[in-house]
Design a protein around this motif. Structure first.
Motif, PDB file in Angstrom:
ATOM      1  N   ASN A  59      -0.544  -4.353  -5.840  1.00 37.48           N
ATOM      2  CA  ASN A  59      -1.052  -2.976  -5.864  1.00 37.48           C
ATOM      3  C   ASN A  59       0.025  -1.964  -6.234  1.00 37.48           C
ATOM      4  O   ASN A  59      -0.291  -0.787  -6.465  1.00 37.48           O
TER       5      ASN A  59
ATOM      6  N   SER B 155      -0.978  -8.455  -1.960  1.00 41.07           N
ATOM      7  CA  SER B 155      -1.108  -7.003  -1.938  1.00 41.07           C
ATOM      8  C   SER B 155       0.012  -6.299  -2.691  1.00 41.07           C
ATOM      9  O   SER B 155      -0.152  -5.137  -3.107  1.00 41.07           O
TER      10      SER B 155
ATOM     11  N   SER C  11      -2.311 -11.585  -8.587  1.00 33.52           N
ATOM     12  CA  SER C  11      -2.446 -10.126  -8.565  1.00 33.52           C
ATOM     13  C   SER C  11      -1.255  -9.418  -9.194  1.00 33.52           C
ATOM     14  O   SER C  11      -1.341  -8.230  -9.523  1.00 33.52           O
TER      15      SER C  11
ATOM     16  N   HIS D 209       0.821  -1.213   0.000  1.00 29.87           N
ATOM     17  CA  HIS D 209       0.000   0.000   0.000  1.00 29.87           C
ATOM     18  C   HIS D 209       0.853   1.262   0.000  1.00 29.87           C
ATOM     19  O   HIS D 209       0.393   2.329   0.408  1.00 29.87           O
TER      20      HIS D 209
END
Length: 591
Positions: free
Chosen positions: A174, A171, A195, A150
Motif C-alpha cells: 500500500n 500490506s 501486492s 498504512h
C-alpha cells in the motif's frame, strides 16, 4: 555501496534537524514532550549519553539531542544513531509505544542500538505524516507490523539488521510513495508479496540475508526508476526474471546465494546503467551471453560457483570498458588459458579459480591488481618474479596447482596481506616470506602441504598475522618463544612436520587464538598451563607427539575429546586417565 548512498540521503534529512531549532517558537507541545519521555523511560541504559540532554520542559529549544521540531513547536523528527566510529556505544531497552503519539513526526531514525530489543510497536502505524522510518541495526524481534503499510506518505522504510521473523506483510504494497525499502539481514520467510507490484516509485529494493523463498517476480521489471536490487542470500528458486534485464536505470543487481536455475538471458545487455552484477552461488547453466560486452558501465562481474560452460564470449578490447573486478571461479569452464580480454585489461580483482587453466603462469598487467585468485587450476613451473612490479597486490591465492619454485626466489610487494600457496610443490625456508619487510602487513599465510624445510623463524613485534598454516611440510627445529609477538593470531597450524622441543610458555599470550593444531610432530614435555589464558580456543589437536604430564585442567582443554591427546608419551588427566597418585575429580560446569 548503494546502501551507503541511501544512508547518506537519510543523514541529509537528519542533518536538517540542526537547522530547525534556530527558527522555532519557544516551547514544545506537552503531548510531544510526554511521548519522548515515554520513549526515554523504556531505555534502561544509554552509553551514547544522548538522552541525558533530554531535561527541562522545552524539547524544541535545540538542547534535546536528536529532536527536531517544526515552527509550531511540534516534534517532526527524531534521529538517534550510534556513532559510526564507536561500536561499543549502545542503548539498552525497548521501543515505547508512546512514539506513536508523535502525530507530526516526519522522520524517525533509531539505528545501531543492538540492545534495543522486543517487537516494533504497532502504534507506529499512527504516524500518518511519517516519510522516513529507519530502525536499522538494532535487536528488534517478532513480525513486521502490518500497520506500517498504512502510513500514506512513507518514502523510506529500513528495518535491516534486526532479528525480525515471519512473512513480509502484503500490506507494505500500500506504500505507493515508497522509494527505498530495506528489510535485509533479518530472518524473514515466505515469498515476495504479489501486492508489491504497486510500488511504482521504488528505486532501492533490498531483502538480502533472509530466508525468503519462491520465485523472483516478473513485476520487478515494471519499476522503471529502480537503481538497486539485492535479493542475495535467500532461498529463491526458478529462472532469472527476464523483465529485470530491461531496467535501463539499474545500477546494482545481486541475486547471489540462492537456488536459481536456467541461463542468463541475452537481454542482460540492455542494462545500460549496470555497474555491479552478482549471480554467484546459484545453479545457473549455459554459456555466458556475448551481450554482456555491451555493458559499458559494468565494473564488477561475479558469476562464480554456478554451472556456466564454454565458450566464453569473445569480447573485444573495447567491450566492458569499465570492468575492474571479475570472478568466474568454480563453474564448468575449461578455459585452458586466460582469455586475452581478461589478461590484457587493467583489473583490480581477478578470480578464475577452478577454471581448468593449465601450463605456465600467465603475465597480467602489473599496475592495478590488488587481488588474484587462480587456485584449483593446473599451473606448472615457477612464479618467482611475476609479482615483483605489482605494487598494489594485497591478496595472492594460488593453492592447489602444480607450481614448483623456491620460496627464496619469490618476490612479493611489501604491503601484501594474504599469501595462500597451499598444496603445490613449493620448497625453501619460511624466512623468505616471514621477515621484517612483510611482518607488519601480512594477515594470512597458508603454505601447508608443500616441501618447505628449515625452521620456524623468529617473529618480530607489530605483526598483524591472523592465520598461520604451515602444516604438512618438512619443517624442523623448535617453536620460538617470540611466537608471543603474534598477538592478533586466531589460527595456528604446524601439524605434520618434524618440530621438536617443548612448548614455549609464551604461547599462552596469544589470547585471540581459536584454532591450534600441533599434531604429528616430535614435541616433548608438558602442555603448558599458560594455555589456560586463551579463553577463545574452540579447536585444539595435540595428538601423535611425545608429550607427557597433566593436561591443563580447565575448559576447554579438559572437555576436548580424548582423540585430541591420543598417541602421546604419557599425558594424563581429563579427558584421559587420571595422573598417577592423583584422584580424578568431577569438573565443575563453569570450570
Amino acid at each position: 555501496m548503494q546502501i551507503l548512498k541511501w544512508v547518506l540521503k537519510v543523514l541529509v534529512v537528519c542533518s536538517m534537524l540542526e537547522v530547525f531549532p534556530l527558527t522555532l517558537a519557544a516551547g514544545c507541545s506537552e503531548a510531544d514532550r510526554a511521548a519522548l519521555l515515554g520513549f526515554k523511560a523504556r531505555i534502561l541504559k544509554d552509553s551514547t549519553d544522548s538522552l541525558s540532554s533530554w531535561i527541562g520542559r522545552d524539547c524544541c529549544g535545540g538542547d534535546w539531542e536528536g529532536v527536531g521540531c517544526n515552527p509550531a513547536g511540534r516534534v517532526n523528527a527524531l534521529a538517534l544513531q550510534r556513532p559510526v566510529r564507536d561500536s561499543t556505544l549502545f542503548m539498552k531497552g525497548t521501543l515505547s509505544s508512546s512514539l506513536g503519539n508523535l502525530q507530526f513526526l516526519e522522520v524517525l531514525v533509531i539505528s545501531g542500538m543492538k540492545l534495543i530489543t522486543a517487537p516494533i510497536p504497532e502504534s507506529l502505524s499512527n504516524l500518518s505524516l511519517l516519510k522516513q522510518l529507519v530502525l536499522e541495526d538494532n535487536g528488534l524481534q517478532g513480525n513486521i507490523p502490518s500497520g506500517l503499510g498504512h502510513i500514506p506518505f512513507l518514502q523510506t522504510l529500513s528495518l535491516a539488521g534486526n532479528h525480525l521473523s515471519g512473512a513480509v506483510p502484503p500490506s507494505l504494497g500500500n506504500l505507493r510513495s515508497l522509494v527505498m525499502l530495506n528489510l535485509g539481514r533479518n530472518s524473514l520467510t515466505g515469498p515476495i508479496p504479489s501486492s508489491f507490484n504497486t510500488l511504482a516509485l521504488l528505486q532501492s529494493f533490498d531483502l538480502s540475508f533472509n530466508l525468503l523463498s519462491g520465485f523472483i517476480p516478473e513485476f520487478l521489471g515494471q519499476f522503471h526508476n529502480m537503481t538497486f536490487i539485492d535479493l542475495s542470500n535467500n532461498q529463491f528458486s526458478g529462472h532469472l526474471p527476464v523483465s529485470v534485464f530491461n531496467l535501463v536505470t539499474l545500477s546494482d543487481l545481486s541475486l547471489s546465494h540462492n537456488q536459481l536455475t536456467g541461463s542468463i538471458p541475452d537481454q542482460v545487455g540492455n542494462l545500460k546503467s549496470l555497474s555491479s552484477l552478482s549471480l554467484s552461488h546459484n545453479k545457473l547453466i549455459g554459456p555466458i551471453p556475448a551481450s554482456i560486452s555491451r555493458l559499458q558501465k559494468l565494473w564488477s562481474l561475479n558469476l562464480s560457483r554456478n554451472g556456466f560452460s564454454n565458450p566464453l564470449p569473445a569480447i573485444s578490447s573495447k567491450g566492458v570498458p569499465s570492468l575492474l573486478s571479475i570472478d568466474l571461479s568454480f563453474n564448468n569452464l575449461s578455459l585452458g588459458t586466460v582469455p586475452n580480454w581478461i589478461i590484457g585489461r587493467q583489473l583490480s580483482d581477478v578470480n578464475l579459480a577452478g577454471c581448468k587453466l593449465r601450463g605456465a603462469f600467465p603475465k597480467f598487467r602489473p599496475d592495478s591488481l590488488s587481488s588474484m585468485d587462480l587456485s584449483d587450476n593446473l599451473f606448472t613451473g615457477s612464479i618467482s618474479t611475476h609479482f615483483s612490479n605489482m605494487t598494489s597486490l594485497q591478496k595472492l591465492m594460488l593453492s592447489n596447482n602444480q607450481l614448483k619454485f623456491d620460496l627464496s626466489e619469490l618476490i612479493v610487494p611489501d604491503g601484501i596481506s594474504t599469501i595462500d600457496l597451499h598444496s603445490n610443490q613449493v620448497s625453501g625456508s619460511l624466512s623468505s616470506i616471514l621477515n621484517n619487510r612483510t611482518s607488519s602487513f601480512l594477515e594470512i599465510i597458508d603454505v601447508s602441504n608443500n616441501f618447505i624445510s628449515g625452521t620456524i623463524p623468529e617473529f618480530t613485534e607489530g605483526s598483524s598475522l591472523k592465520v598461520l598454516n604451515i602444516g604438512s611440510n618438512k619443517i624442523a627445529g623448535q617453536v620460538p618463544g617470540s611466537i608471543s609477538n603474534l598477538i592478533e593470531l586466531k589460527r595456528l597450524d604446524f601439524s605434520r612436520n618434524q618440530i621438536t622441543g617443548t612448548f614455549p610458555a609464551s604461547l599462552g599470550q596469544l589470547v585471540k587464538l581459536e584454532w591450534l593444531d600441533v599434531s604429528i610432530n616430535r614435541l616433548t614435555g608438558k602442555i603448558p598451563t599458560s594455555l589456560m589464558g586463551i579463553k577463545s580456543m574452540t579447536h585444539a589437536n595435540f595428538r601423535a607427539n611425545r608429550l607427557c604430564g597433566e593436561i591443563p585442567q580447565g575448559r576447554p582443554y579438559n572437555i576436548f575429546p580424548a582423540s585430541t591427546y591420543a598417541y602421546n608419551l604419557c599425558l594424563c588427566g581429563k579427558p584421559l586417565q587420571p595422573c598417577k597418585g592423583k584422584k580424578q575429580e568431577m569438573v565443575p560446569v563453569n570450570a
